[in-house]
Design an enzyme around this catalytic site. Structure first.
Site, PDB file in Angstrom:
ATOM      1  N   PRO A 246       0.830  -1.212   0.000  1.00 48.93           N
ATOM      2  CA  PRO A 246       0.000   0.000   0.000  1.00 48.93           C
ATOM      3  C   PRO A 246       0.864   1.262   0.000  1.00 48.93           C
ATOM      4  O   PRO A 246       0.440   2.320  -0.426  1.00 48.93           O
ATOM      5  CB  PRO A 246      -0.792  -0.099   1.308  1.00 48.93           C
ATOM      6  CG  PRO A 246      -0.660  -1.498   1.764  1.00 48.93           C
ATOM      7  CD  PRO A 246       0.614  -2.026   1.197  1.00 48.93           C
TER       8      PRO A 246
ATOM      9  N   GLU B 280       1.072  -7.852   7.476  1.00 50.45           N
ATOM     10  CA  GLU B 280       1.226  -6.398   7.343  1.00 50.45           C
ATOM     11  C   GLU B 280       2.393  -6.065   6.409  1.00 50.45           C
ATOM     12  O   GLU B 280       2.855  -4.938   6.383  1.00 50.45           O
ATOM     13  CB  GLU B 280       1.475  -5.780   8.721  1.00 50.45           C
ATOM     14  CG  GLU B 280       0.353  -5.985   9.716  1.00 50.45           C
ATOM     15  CD  GLU B 280      -0.861  -5.107   9.425  1.00 50.45           C
ATOM     16  OE1 GLU B 280      -1.980  -5.575   9.639  1.00 50.45           O
ATOM     17  OE2 GLU B 280      -0.667  -3.972   8.977  1.00 50.45           O
TER      18      GLU B 280
ATOM     19  N   ARG C  59      -0.604  -7.608 -21.771  1.00 51.23           N
ATOM     20  CA  ARG C  59      -1.382  -7.168 -22.931  1.00 51.23           C
ATOM     21  C   ARG C  59      -0.569  -6.241 -23.828  1.00 51.23           C
ATOM     22  O   ARG C  59      -0.924  -5.978 -24.970  1.00 51.23           O
ATOM     23  CB  ARG C  59      -2.676  -6.491 -22.527  1.00 51.23           C
ATOM     24  CG  ARG C  59      -2.521  -5.154 -21.829  1.00 51.23           C
ATOM     25  CD  ARG C  59      -3.850  -4.615 -21.379  1.00 51.23           C
ATOM     26  NE  ARG C  59      -4.664  -4.168 -22.490  1.00 51.23           N
ATOM     27  CZ  ARG C  59      -4.565  -2.956 -23.053  1.00 51.23           C
ATOM     28  NH1 ARG C  59      -3.663  -2.103 -22.618  1.00 51.23           N
ATOM     29  NH2 ARG C  59      -5.358  -2.605 -24.053  1.00 51.23           N
TER      30      ARG C  59
ATOM     31  N   ASP D  83      -4.941   2.923 -26.119  1.00 52.21           N
ATOM     32  CA  ASP D  83      -5.436   2.787 -24.742  1.00 52.21           C
ATOM     33  C   ASP D  83      -5.876   4.132 -24.177  1.00 52.21           C
ATOM     34  O   ASP D  83      -5.408   5.175 -24.618  1.00 52.21           O
ATOM     35  CB  ASP D  83      -4.268   2.316 -23.845  1.00 52.21           C
ATOM     36  CG  ASP D  83      -4.241   0.807 -23.756  1.00 52.21           C
ATOM     37  OD1 ASP D  83      -3.200   0.265 -23.363  1.00 52.21           O
ATOM     38  OD2 ASP D  83      -5.271   0.193 -24.084  1.00 52.21           O
TER      39      ASP D  83
HETATM   40  N1  LIG Z   1      -2.370  -0.965  -3.644  1.00 56.26           N
HETATM   41  C1  LIG Z   1      -2.321  -1.880  -2.605  1.00 56.26           C
HETATM   42  C2  LIG Z   1      -1.355  -2.870  -2.381  1.00 56.26           C
HETATM   43  C3  LIG Z   1      -1.731  -3.503  -1.224  1.00 56.26           C
HETATM   44  C4  LIG Z   1      -1.017  -4.587  -0.532  1.00 56.26           C
HETATM   45  C5  LIG Z   1       0.086  -5.201  -1.152  1.00 56.26           C
HETATM   46  C6  LIG Z   1       0.816  -6.152  -0.479  1.00 56.26           C
HETATM   47  C7  LIG Z   1       0.460  -6.505   0.812  1.00 56.26           C
HETATM   48  C8  LIG Z   1       1.010  -7.374   1.770  1.00 56.26           C
HETATM   49  C9  LIG Z   1       0.221  -7.313   2.908  1.00 56.26           C
HETATM   50  N2  LIG Z   1      -0.778  -6.421   2.680  1.00 56.26           N
HETATM   51  C10 LIG Z   1      -1.812  -6.082   3.663  1.00 56.26           C
HETATM   52  C11 LIG Z   1      -1.465  -4.853   4.419  1.00 56.26           C
HETATM   53  C12 LIG Z   1      -2.416  -4.329   5.258  1.00 56.26           C
HETATM   54  C13 LIG Z   1      -2.136  -3.152   5.980  1.00 56.26           C
HETATM   55  C14 LIG Z   1      -0.916  -2.515   5.850  1.00 56.26           C
HETATM   56  C15 LIG Z   1      -0.627  -1.225   6.590  1.00 56.26           C
HETATM   57  N3  LIG Z   1      -0.193  -1.474   7.962  1.00 56.26           N
HETATM   58  C16 LIG Z   1      -0.536  -0.289   8.724  1.00 56.26           C
HETATM   59  C17 LIG Z   1      -0.016  -0.429  10.162  1.00 56.26           C
HETATM   60  C18 LIG Z   1       1.485  -0.672  10.172  1.00 56.26           C
HETATM   61  C19 LIG Z   1       1.816  -1.889   9.342  1.00 56.26           C
HETATM   62  C20 LIG Z   1       1.245  -1.755   7.920  1.00 56.26           C
HETATM   63  C21 LIG Z   1       0.040  -3.046   5.011  1.00 56.26           C
HETATM   64  C22 LIG Z   1      -0.235  -4.239   4.280  1.00 56.26           C
HETATM   65  C23 LIG Z   1      -0.667  -5.911   1.419  1.00 56.26           C
HETATM   66  C24 LIG Z   1      -1.417  -4.961   0.749  1.00 56.26           C
HETATM   67  N4  LIG Z   1      -2.865  -2.956  -0.768  1.00 56.26           N
HETATM   68  N5  LIG Z   1      -3.208  -1.969  -1.631  1.00 56.26           N
END
Ligand SMILES: Nc1cc(-c2ccc3ccn(Cc4ccc(CN5CCCCC5)cc4)c3c2)n[nH]1
Length: 242
Positions: A88, A115, A157, A172
């Protein structure tokens, strides 16, 4: 192009074997290998996570299993690879990034869960290869697998021969910086809704103008940020008159 995906949920990547991508794999345009991270654990519980240093919610994925897995996966093919780690907190993945990735010989995706992955994994590999931490949007998923499906589809693609109609990728959304406008097909009238007259006129100049106008209207309405990001010479007089 070779794509490797490391994940604790290999089944999540099954859609890569379907349809368009399935054909690309079958015809050798794309070589996709999915690896179960737990194959590199040695304990009876196959533990891949632990509590975060400094406290905080949830668990973090331990670095040593990832290191063993990525060392083996990277060593399995001599082609230079880019390591892509969805998170994220990543840099936004864009169509420009998809084009850049489509030029890569090899992509290796590390799918986190919990996480996320201990930061030292990214830091370790960044010393010897290109590593991208990417986000597919401002919302939080449960893991990286869905993000990998999105990225692989957007990249595949663009590979010559993968899409039936190569013009489609060239035209696109975002290729001219705008969203694409509405599209129509038969019947001419459906539930009282008629296809815009101009599209059946055969006047290709008027059709091009109409499509440009609808794209500009839609972009201004839904993505003013894209309008603001256009280079100054992108809009001609007719555009500005809209
Ligand atoms: N664009 C996008 C990509 C992803 C994504 C990609 C890869 C993973 C691997 C695990 N998660 C879940 C997750 C949940 C919450 C957090 C935040 N958290 C806040 C408190 C301190 C620790 C971190 C981080 C990771 C992922 C989520 N979500 N959205």
């Amino acid at each position: 192009m070779r794509i490797d995906v490391v994940t604790i949920f290999p089944g999540y990547l099954a859609p890569l074997r379907e349809a368009l991508l399935g054909r690309a794999v079958g015809t050798g345009l794309l070589d996709i290998a999915v690896h179960d991270l737990r194959d590199w654990t040695h304990d009876v519980h196959q533990a891949v996570d632990d509590a975060p240093y400094g406290g905080g919610p949830g668990m973090v994925m331990r670095p040593h299993v990832w290191g063993e897995a990525l060392d083996d996966v990277l060593a399995a093919d001599p082609r230079p690879a880019r390591l892509v780690v969805p998170t994220p907190a990543g840099r936004p993945f864009t169509q420009a990034a998809a084009h850049a990735y489509a030029a890569q010989e090899r992509l290796v995706f590390a799918c986190g869960r919990y996480e996320g992955i201990d930061q030292r994994v990214v830091d370790h590999y960044a010393a010897s290869m290109p590593v991208d931490e990417i986000s597919i949007g401002d919302y939080v998923l449960v893991g990286g697998e869905v993000a990998v499906l999105v990225v692989v589809e957007a990249v595949a693609r663009l590979l010559p021969g993968v899409l039936g109609n190569p013009r489609s990728a060239a035209e696109d959304s975002f290729s001219d910086g705008l969203l694409e406008g509405p599209a129509y097909t038969r019947p001419e009238v459906w539930r009282g809704h008629a296809v815009p007259e101009v599209l059946r006129s055969g006047n290709h100049g008027a059709i091009a103008r109409w499509r440009r106008d609808r794209a500009l209207e839609r972009t201004a309405e839904r993505r003013p940020d894209l309008i603001a990001a256009l280079p100054p010479d992108a809009l001609d007089e007719a555009d500005r008159a809209l």
